[in-house]
Enzyme design. Structure first.
Site, PDB file in Angstrom:
ATOM      1  N   ASP A 162      54.370   9.359 -18.224  1.00  0.00           N
ATOM      2  CA  ASP A 162      54.619  10.599 -17.502  1.00  0.00           C
ATOM      3  C   ASP A 162      53.418  10.813 -16.567  1.00  0.00           C
ATOM      4  O   ASP A 162      52.277  10.901 -17.028  1.00  0.00           O
ATOM      5  CB  ASP A 162      54.762  11.759 -18.499  1.00  0.00           C
ATOM      6  N   PHE A 166      52.426  17.115 -23.488  1.00  0.00           N
ATOM      7  CA  PHE A 166      53.090  18.317 -22.977  1.00  0.00           C
ATOM      8  C   PHE A 166      54.362  18.563 -23.813  1.00  0.00           C
ATOM      9  O   PHE A 166      55.138  17.634 -24.024  1.00  0.00           O
ATOM     10  CB  PHE A 166      53.436  18.085 -21.505  1.00  0.00           C
ATOM     11  N   TYR A 223      56.333  18.966  -7.720  1.00  0.00           N
ATOM     12  CA  TYR A 223      55.742  20.257  -7.310  1.00  0.00           C
ATOM     13  C   TYR A 223      54.263  20.403  -7.636  1.00  0.00           C
ATOM     14  O   TYR A 223      53.663  21.408  -7.303  1.00  0.00           O
ATOM     15  CB  TYR A 223      56.518  21.438  -7.932  1.00  0.00           C
ATOM     16  N   LYS A 224      53.669  19.404  -8.326  1.00  0.00           N
ATOM     17  CA  LYS A 224      52.244  19.510  -8.647  1.00  0.00           C
ATOM     18  C   LYS A 224      51.444  18.932  -7.475  1.00  0.00           C
ATOM     19  O   LYS A 224      51.436  19.508  -6.405  1.00  0.00           O
ATOM     20  CB  LYS A 224      51.976  18.847  -9.993  1.00  0.00           C
ATOM     21  N   ARG A 258      41.546  26.546 -17.075  1.00  0.00           N
ATOM     22  CA  ARG A 258      41.782  25.245 -16.456  1.00  0.00           C
ATOM     23  C   ARG A 258      41.626  25.353 -14.942  1.00  0.00           C
ATOM     24  O   ARG A 258      42.148  26.279 -14.314  1.00  0.00           O
ATOM     25  CB  ARG A 258      43.213  24.821 -16.830  1.00  0.00           C
TER      26      ARG A 258
HETATM   27  C1  LIG Z   1      54.404  19.769 -15.622  1.00  0.00           C
HETATM   28  C2  LIG Z   1      54.856  18.796 -16.651  1.00  0.00           C
HETATM   29  C3  LIG Z   1      56.213  18.619 -16.933  1.00  0.00           C
HETATM   30  C4  LIG Z   1      57.221  19.516 -16.258  1.00  0.00           C
HETATM   31  O1  LIG Z   1      58.525  19.180 -16.538  1.00  0.00           O
HETATM   32  P1  LIG Z   1      59.684  19.963 -15.762  1.00  0.00           P
HETATM   33  O2  LIG Z   1      60.911  19.316 -16.232  1.00  0.00           O
HETATM   34  O3  LIG Z   1      59.412  19.807 -14.302  1.00  0.00           O
HETATM   35  O4  LIG Z   1      59.574  21.403 -16.133  1.00  0.00           O
HETATM   36  C5  LIG Z   1      56.573  17.648 -17.836  1.00  0.00           C
HETATM   37  N1  LIG Z   1      55.643  16.885 -18.456  1.00  0.00           N
HETATM   38  C6  LIG Z   1      54.327  17.038 -18.206  1.00  0.00           C
HETATM   39  C7  LIG Z   1      53.341  16.164 -18.892  1.00  0.00           C
HETATM   40  C8  LIG Z   1      53.898  18.009 -17.310  1.00  0.00           C
HETATM   41  O5  LIG Z   1      52.601  18.181 -17.088  1.00  0.00           O
END
Ligand SMILES: *Cc1c(COP(=O)(O)O)cnc(C)c1O
Length: 414
Positions: A199, A127, A224-225, A373
């Site tokens: 992560d 990401f 939030y996921k 997705r």
């Molecule tokens: C959703 C996601 C994030 C989100 O990071 P925020 O700081 O909450 O915006 C980070 N890393 C991964 C791999 C994600 O899927």
């Protein structure tokens, strides 16, 4: 794949041990929500807590709420609720800030522990924010102290050499849903003296995770996921107990101080996971997340995983059985054990298809350049929802609904 009848699908819903969990959520009518991997749906208890915190705690009890409603303890309370869901014993998880910020903290901690190594290894498909945070640390420390190397998954294991300071991986790939073997990779990295950061953004709340058992050093993840904490919910950070006396992190805010309310001149870090706090906790959203996590109180992650596998297998089977869907190319691993709780398909018109699906009540998402997705959240999805979504997908593709102009506008958020 043999034909799957509607009766069979209805039967799976009848015998589903998680079926009644759906009632804990407030969901819009006539909508199949396949995007819980980006923003979880709202547990009804979350809304009630939000209202209570605003209208009762804040409005009436004002600043005394820090003590009377234990606002000050929220980062630890929520951290301890998350801990068992990710395989962590107590006193190793705390809730705070965003995933990006927590990554920065643990990256800096890990790099500080590795005095003579400067390479941060990650996957090229990680990401973007994860990779950007390394770039930020490089800008601060200088290339000679911190630099990013990215490889593809097929060369990951050979890249685990004594050159690497920190291995930073996302357990479930945000695009393809590819699930990495945490135990194996962590073990191989440790053999080379590499510290490991995981992560858990797309895995926490979706599948069983065993951070302690895998001997992981650091982890971060999203509220939030799959934890359904609401938009922008605070994230969490895990630091293995065995490292806590040796680490420090650079965002030395007062909440990470040993005694924040001593208002002392110099910074003295807390000697436990509390040092990963920085400033004042975001009480409203952390309270909402705290309430949202209650839906996990009486389920185990293995049950969730089993239903997640069944839902995604059903989706694939229905897609494969439909000739009109033969242009959809599955880019997720075909074996369930190698996937998280989402499926990605490539299609030339993925963007338009996604927009049309949303309009017709199937909420999925699009990831550039051509990926559709679908996320599967076992707590509030029924098997019949999977059937409905594939039926609507078939309609959109068969009738080329996606070619209509209204489905080809670019939104700011995809
Ligand atoms: C959703 C996601 C994030 C989100 O990071 P925020 O700081 O909450 O915006 C980070 N890393 C991964 C791999 C994600 O899927």
């Amino acid at each position: 794949m043999a034909h799957i009848s509607e009766e069979q699908i209805a039967q799976w819903d009848l015998i589903d041990p998680l079926a009644e969990k759906r009632e804990a959520f407030t969901l819009p009518a006539n909508t199949v929500y396949l995007d819980g991997n980006s923003l979880g749906a709202m547990p009804t208890a979350a809304a009630l807590r939000g209202k209570q915190v605003l209208e009762h705690q804040w409005a009436n009890d004002l600043i005394t709420s820090w003590n009377t409603h234990s606002w000050i303890d929220l980062p630890a309370t929520v951290g301890e609720k998350i801990a068992p869901l990710i395989g962590a014993a107590p006193e190793q998880v705390i809730c705070c800030d965003s995933t990006s910020i927590n990554l920065f903290k643990v990256l800096a901690s890990a790099m500080t522990l590795q005095k003579n190594r400067s390479q941060v290894l990650s996957l090229a498909g990680n990401f973007p924010t994860d990779l950007y945070m390394v770039e930020g640390l490089t800008a601060l420390l200088g290339e000679s102290h911190c630099h990013l190397k990215t490889v593809d998954e097929d060369t990951l294991e050979e890249a685990l050499t004594s050159e690497v300071a920190v291995l930073m991986l996302t357990q479930v790939d945000f695009r393809t849903g590819r699930l990495l073997d945490m135990q194996r990779v962590t073990h191989l990295a440790h053999k080379q003296g590499i510290l490991v950061i995981w992560d858990l953004a797309h895995s926490a709340g979706a599948l069983p995770i065993a951070l302690d058992e895998c001997d992981v050093d650091f982890a971060v993840g999203c509220g939030y996921k799959y934890f359904n904490g609401g938009p922008g919910a605070p994230a969490f950070v895990y630091v293995a107990k065995r490292l806590q006396a040796h680490v420090s992190q650079p965002l030395k805010g007062w909440m990470g101080h040993k005694q924040p309310f001593a208002f002392a001149q110099g910074y003295e870090q807390a000697d436990n996971i509390t040092q990963y706090l920085c400033g004042t906790p975001n009480v409203v959203s952390m309270s909402v997340l705290d309430a949202a996590l209650e839906v996990f109180a009486d389920v185990n992650m293995q049950q969730i995983r089993e239903k997640s596998e069944a839902l995604s297998e059903l989706f694939i089977a229905l897609v494969e059985a439909e000739v009109a869907l033969s242009d959809l190319v599955l880019v997720s691993p075909r074996a369930t054990k190698d996937r998280g709780s989402q499926l990605a398909f490539e299609h030339e018109h993925a963007h338009g298809i996604c927009q049309a699906l949303i309009e017709l009540g199937v909420i999925a998402d699009f990831r550039a350049p051509n990926i559709l997705r679908f996320g599967f959240t076992p707590l509030y999805l029924r098997y019949q929802d999977i059937l409905t979504s594939v039926q609507i997908l078939t309609q959109v593709i068969q009738q080329k609904v996606y070619l209509q102009a209204q489905y080809n506008k670019q939104n700011k958020v995809t």
